[in-house]
Every structure is written in C-alpha cells, then in structure tokens.
Design an enzyme around this catalytic site. Structure first.
Site, PDB file in Angstrom:
ATOM      1  N   LYS A  24       2.920   2.011   2.465  1.00 59.14           N
ATOM      2  CA  LYS A  24       3.016   2.465   3.848  1.00 59.14           C
ATOM      3  C   LYS A  24       4.114   1.695   4.566  1.00 59.14           C
ATOM      4  CE  LYS A  24      -0.825   3.078   6.223  1.00 59.14           C
ATOM      5  NZ  LYS A  24      -2.111   2.771   6.882  1.00 59.14           N
ATOM      6  N   LYS A  40       0.834  -1.212   0.000  1.00 61.42           N
ATOM      7  CA  LYS A  40       0.000   0.000   0.000  1.00 61.42           C
ATOM      8  C   LYS A  40       0.866   1.258   0.000  1.00 61.42           C
ATOM      9  CE  LYS A  40      -2.306  -1.217   3.789  1.00 61.42           C
ATOM     10  NZ  LYS A  40      -3.263  -1.148   4.914  1.00 61.42           N
TER      11      LYS A  40
END
Length: 155
Positions: free
Chosen positions: A46, A44
């Site tokens: 992240k 993602k």
C-alpha cells in the site's frame, strides 16, 4: 479507565474515519490509534497520499483520539495491548475474525463500516478523474497536431 485500541492507515481522512473513531471512543475512556507507518504500508503493498507524520498530525487533532502510536508490524498488537493495558481491541468489520486470537488478552470488537465511503473508493475516483483529464489533454494535443498539419499543408 477503559482503554480502547484500534489500528489503521487513515489516509485521506474522511467522514467514515470520523464516524468510526467516534464510535470507538464511546466504547471506553481512552482511544489509542495504532497508525500504520509508511514502511509498514509499503510492506503491505500500500502507499498513502499523506506521510505518516501528516496522518499522525491529522489523527491527533481529532477530538475522539487520545493517543497515536506507530504500527510497524502485524505482530506488535499483542505487545501494544499489554503495554497500554488495553481493555478493548476494535476494528472495522471488514477485518471480522482476523484478530480473534487477541481475545485471550482483551475484548475484541468489530464495528460496521460507514456505508458509501472508503479511502479505496476515493483513490479510485481520483485516479479516474486524472485519467479523464489526461484523455482530454491527449485529445486536445491530437486536435492541435491536426490543425498544425492542415496549416502546413495549406501553405
């Protein structure tokens, strides 16, 4: 028994997380938290300060959480709802509408976030503090270099 399911990264565990988990736990009898794995977060874009294992331990110690399961993909939610006989799928309202497709499997609820706190804001503040510290160190080094130059010139 009414089962509630939520998902998240829960990095830098803070009062906003606690308040959300408390509200979620009041929706039923059992709260299951799907915790984003490090690999899923990476996909993602992240990264977490704490590892999956550390975040899972922190979440498991919270009195509002009954079970922590790993989240590996976006698509696993439907399978988890079926596997754990979930009655309510709940997320923060920053995800409003994103999981409405699950309404055919269970109730879907979006709860308001705790105002004035978020992990992203905390990470931004930490980064700013680090930058300020680095700027101070750089200034000190530049001052030291100037002093050394003056000392060398005066000899």
């Amino acid at each position: 028994m009414k089962v509630i399911l939520t998902y998240g990264t829960f990095d830098l565990f803070h009062v906003g997380h606690v308040r959300l988990l408390e509200r979620l736990s009041k929706l039923g009898d059992k709260l299951i938290v799907g915790l984003s794995s490090d690999e899923f977060n990476k996909g993602k874009g992240k990264s977490s300060f704490f590892s999956y294992e550390e975040r899972a331990e922190i979440l498991s110690s919270c009195k509002f959480v009954d079970l922590v399961i790993p989240e590996h993909t976006w698509e696993q939610k439907a399978a988890d709802i079926k596997k754990y006989n979930v009655d309510v799928f709940a997320m923060g309202d920053d995800w409003e509408g994103r999981f409405d497709s699950l309404k055919s499997l269970c109730d879907v609820v979006y709860l308001p976030r705790t105002k004035s706190i978020s992990t992203s804001e905390i990470k931004t503040l930490i980064a700013e503090l680090k930058k300020n510290d680095l700027d101070k160190v750089q200034k000190s080094l530049n001052d030291a270099i100037e002093i050394i130059k003056k000392l060398n010139y005066s000899e």
